[in-house]
Write a protein that holds these residues in place. Structure first.
Motif, PDB file in Angstrom:
ATOM      1  N   SER A  77      -6.662  17.397  -3.782  1.00  0.00           N
ATOM      2  CA  SER A  77      -6.931  18.684  -4.676  1.00  0.00           C
ATOM      3  C   SER A  77      -8.355  18.681  -5.112  1.00  0.00           C
ATOM      4  O   SER A  77      -9.170  17.603  -5.235  1.00  0.00           O
ATOM      5  CB  SER A  77      -6.203  18.790  -5.752  1.00  0.00           C
ATOM      6  N   TYR A 120      -9.337  19.340  -7.906  1.00  0.00           N
ATOM      7  CA  TYR A 120      -9.484  18.412  -9.245  1.00  0.00           C
ATOM      8  C   TYR A 120      -9.930  17.058  -8.795  1.00  0.00           C
ATOM      9  O   TYR A 120     -10.729  16.253  -9.675  1.00  0.00           O
ATOM     10  CB  TYR A 120      -8.070  18.503  -9.913  1.00  0.00           C
ATOM     11  N   SER A 146      -4.995  30.107  -6.061  1.00  0.00           N
ATOM     12  CA  SER A 146      -4.971  28.962  -6.989  1.00  0.00           C
ATOM     13  C   SER A 146      -3.332  28.593  -7.163  1.00  0.00           C
ATOM     14  O   SER A 146      -3.170  27.410  -7.576  1.00  0.00           O
ATOM     15  CB  SER A 146      -5.419  29.526  -8.460  1.00  0.00           C
ATOM     16  N   GLU A 147      -2.394  29.346  -6.781  1.00  0.00           N
ATOM     17  CA  GLU A 147      -0.879  28.813  -7.028  1.00  0.00           C
ATOM     18  C   GLU A 147      -0.623  27.701  -6.184  1.00  0.00           C
ATOM     19  O   GLU A 147       0.038  27.048  -6.557  1.00  0.00           O
ATOM     20  CB  GLU A 147      -0.166  30.159  -6.696  1.00  0.00           C
ATOM     21  N   ILE A 172      -2.530  25.168  -5.144  1.00  0.00           N
ATOM     22  CA  ILE A 172      -3.335  23.774  -5.227  1.00  0.00           C
ATOM     23  C   ILE A 172      -2.482  22.624  -5.669  1.00  0.00           C
ATOM     24  O   ILE A 172      -2.326  21.735  -5.044  1.00  0.00           O
ATOM     25  CB  ILE A 172      -4.503  24.194  -6.287  1.00  0.00           C
ATOM     26  N   ARG A 173      -1.666  23.216  -6.792  1.00  0.00           N
ATOM     27  CA  ARG A 173      -0.833  21.939  -7.298  1.00  0.00           C
ATOM     28  C   ARG A 173       0.190  21.471  -6.213  1.00  0.00           C
ATOM     29  O   ARG A 173       0.636  20.464  -6.073  1.00  0.00           O
ATOM     30  CB  ARG A 173      -0.378  22.179  -8.526  1.00  0.00           C
ATOM     31  N   LYS A 174       0.753  22.566  -5.397  1.00  0.00           N
ATOM     32  CA  LYS A 174       1.972  22.504  -4.614  1.00  0.00           C
ATOM     33  C   LYS A 174       1.540  21.875  -3.346  1.00  0.00           C
ATOM     34  O   LYS A 174       2.186  21.076  -2.750  1.00  0.00           O
ATOM     35  CB  LYS A 174       2.521  23.745  -4.286  1.00  0.00           C
ATOM     36  N   GLN A 217     -11.539  24.191  -3.837  1.00  0.00           N
ATOM     37  CA  GLN A 217     -10.373  23.775  -3.027  1.00  0.00           C
ATOM     38  C   GLN A 217     -10.599  24.214  -1.502  1.00  0.00           C
ATOM     39  O   GLN A 217     -10.515  23.289  -0.608  1.00  0.00           O
ATOM     40  CB  GLN A 217      -8.858  24.271  -3.462  1.00  0.00           C
ATOM     41  N   ARG A 227      -3.080  16.874  -3.074  1.00  0.00           N
ATOM     42  CA  ARG A 227      -2.823  15.828  -3.657  1.00  0.00           C
ATOM     43  C   ARG A 227      -3.576  15.219  -4.834  1.00  0.00           C
ATOM     44  O   ARG A 227      -4.767  15.603  -4.528  1.00  0.00           O
ATOM     45  CB  ARG A 227      -2.213  14.529  -2.812  1.00  0.00           C
ATOM     46  N   TYR A 228      -3.203  14.698  -5.775  1.00  0.00           N
ATOM     47  CA  TYR A 228      -4.303  14.110  -6.647  1.00  0.00           C
ATOM     48  C   TYR A 228      -3.736  12.479  -6.977  1.00  0.00           C
ATOM     49  O   TYR A 228      -2.762  12.264  -7.336  1.00  0.00           O
ATOM     50  CB  TYR A 228      -4.319  14.671  -8.059  1.00  0.00           C
TER      51      TYR A 228
END
Length: 503
Positions: A324, A326, A274-275, A277-279, A262, A282-283
């Motif tokens: 993101s 991902y 890592s905490e 990334i999702r916050k 990332q 975006r994906y």
């Protein structure tokens, strides 16, 4: 370091113990007054080093060395002997005893030897921890028996990935180890097994000491020092969340690698945890799907430069829009899959030259990734051109029609999902090479098939024949049949009488 001193002479033993404590106040020094008590201490306390007099009641130093050789091969043994006992002490060579001290022991001889043993033991312990950590990262052993267990008791840990420039490992590894030592942090630093330019750091401490802000300060300091000493800072840095169980090592390793990816993808100048990334990032799956379809059309039409521009535009947009890691992984896989699908569709060889799906960690920048992908684009387009020159597209479509005439078949579907070319281009090509449009050709095949069935004497009804050649509406079939042949299906059916077995 834990040291056992075995000597039956009280004052000699106490003198050695005091010299060791003067050498290192933190050393754990144990005593044994004879061979039997030394043997018991070996079994219960497992010292790192044994200093033993050669002559003792019960069990002498040579016998102790033999026991250690067979039971504890990693333990270091120092034989203490008088001058007249030295030839006897040489027997210990068979038990790999390399260290001897002559009585009376002198500090100038003892201290360099202890320094040497301490460094050797520290290196051995560090290597053992590296092996244990690697085994935990890659899920190879039960971590409950790990030498890391003592470090983690009552604490938590983070795994950090430092993404280095290719070939840059030894200097950063030594630098980071030294800085962690100065900061008195429990740590293990090692290379990633699959990607040598990824430096892995395992930090163990309190929750406060491993809070994000603390880790950010540590990583930024390391990176600044690396830049000053080598001129090359880390390409990216990623840290896992805090974990407290050694059974979660594999999870922390994967999380730290994703966080580093990332950091790489977003071109950040500091560590990513890592905490976040999702916050934070975006994906958009729909965007990947739409892009892949458009990219596929450009590639199928051999528009290499336009397809390469799509890749450049995407990567530029990616770094600007906070997508993101991902999403970058999935987009990269989708891009390679599109090219491999086209290669597979165009090749009649048993082994086509497919593109290997590489890891994003094989690249040192988004620019490097862009160059790799656009290079593949031009190679694949050139390959497709060469294959198409040997491949009669229209003849293959006619073969498809011969097989699937009873199904719902359209040129647009064939263009998009089988031959991966532009429908308009395929329509023009088909008409030019066959002298008629695709719909007219499909109708001609269906009509000829229908006439063969009607005149075969099979006894099929007109309705059955209509369905068999792809018509759902009998009236429309009759209308088209009459228009094509100038007579009704019924007349064609009756013109060929059924031949019985008795004729």
């Amino acid at each position: 370091m834990k040291i056992l001193v075995a000597d039956d002479e009280f004052f000699a033993r106490k003198a050695i113990v005091q010299m060791i404590r003067d050498w290192d106040r933190q050393a754990d020094v144990l005593e044994a007054e004879d061979g039997s008590s030394a043997l018991q201490a070996l079994e219960t306390d497992r010292p790192d080093v044994l200093l033993t007099d050669i002559r003792m009641p019960g069990m002498d130093g040579i016998q102790l060395a033999a026991h250690i050789y067979h039971r504890y091969p990693q333990m270091s043994v120092v034989i203490i002997s008088g001058f007249d006992e030295f030839p006897y002490a040489q027997e210990a060579i068979r038990y790999k005893v390399e260290n001897y001290l002559l009585k009376p022991i002198d500090r100038q001889e003892l201290y360099p030897l202890l320094d040497q043993l301490k460094a050797r033991i520290a290196a051995r312990q560090e290597e053992a921890k590296e092996h244990a950590l690697a085994a935990g990262f890659y899920g190879e052993i039960d971590p409950r028996h790990s030498p890391l267990a003592a470090d983690i008791e009552g604490r938590c840990y983070r795994t950090i990935v430092f993404w280095l420039h290719p070939g840059q490992y030894e200097a950063p590894a030594l630098l980071f180890k030294e800085m962690f030592k100065r900061q008195r942090r429990h740590h293990v630093v090692m290379s990633d097994r699959h990607h040598p330019h990824l430096l892995l750091a395992w930090l163990c401490g309190s929750e406060t000491g491993l809070a994000y802000e603390s880790i950010r300060i540590v990583c930024d300091s390391l990176n600044d020092q690396l830049r000053r000493e080598t001129g090359k800072p880390c390409l990216a840095m990623g840290a896992s969340a805090r974990f407290s169980e050694l059974g979660q090592l594999a999870e922390s390793y994967k999380a730290a690698k994703l966080a580093a990816l990332q950091s790489f993808a977003a071109s950040t100048r500091t560590v990513v945890c890592s905490e976040s990334i999702r916050k934070t990032f975006r994906y958009d799956a729909d965007l990947i799907h739409e892009w892949s379809l458009a990219f596929q059309r450009k590639m199928a039409m051999h528009q290499a430069e336009e397809a390469a521009d799509m890749i450049r535009s995407w990567l530029k947009r990616f770094s600007e829009c906070q997508y993101s890691a991902y999403m970058l992984q999935d987009w990269f896989a989708a891009t390679v899959n599109v090219m491999n699908t086209l290669i597979g569709r165009s090749s009649h060889e048993v082994e086509a030259s497919f593109i290997e799906q590489r890891s994003l960690f094989d690249y040192c920048s988004l620019q490097h990734l862009e160059e790799g992908l656009t290079g593949w684009v031009h190679e694949v387009c050139e390959l497709l051109k060469q294959k198409e020159a040997k491949f009669d597209l229209v003849e293959n479509i006619k073969k498809d029609v011969e097989i699937h005439y009873a199904s719902r078949i359209t040129l647009e579907e064939l263009a998009k999902h089988k031959y991966f070319v532009d429908p308009s281009y395929l329509s023009r090509l088909f008409k030019r090479k066959s002298g008629m449009g695709f719909a007219s050709y499909l109708l001609s095949v269906r009509m000829e098939k229908a006439r063969q069935m009607l005149e075969s004497g099979s006894g099929l009804s007109v309705s059955d024949v209509a369905s068999a050649v792809g018509f759902n509406d009998d009236s429309y079939f009759i209308q088209m049949y009459k228009k094509y042949f100038g007579e009704t299906p019924g007349k064609s059916k009756n013109s060929k009488p059924v031949v019985s077995d008795n004729d």
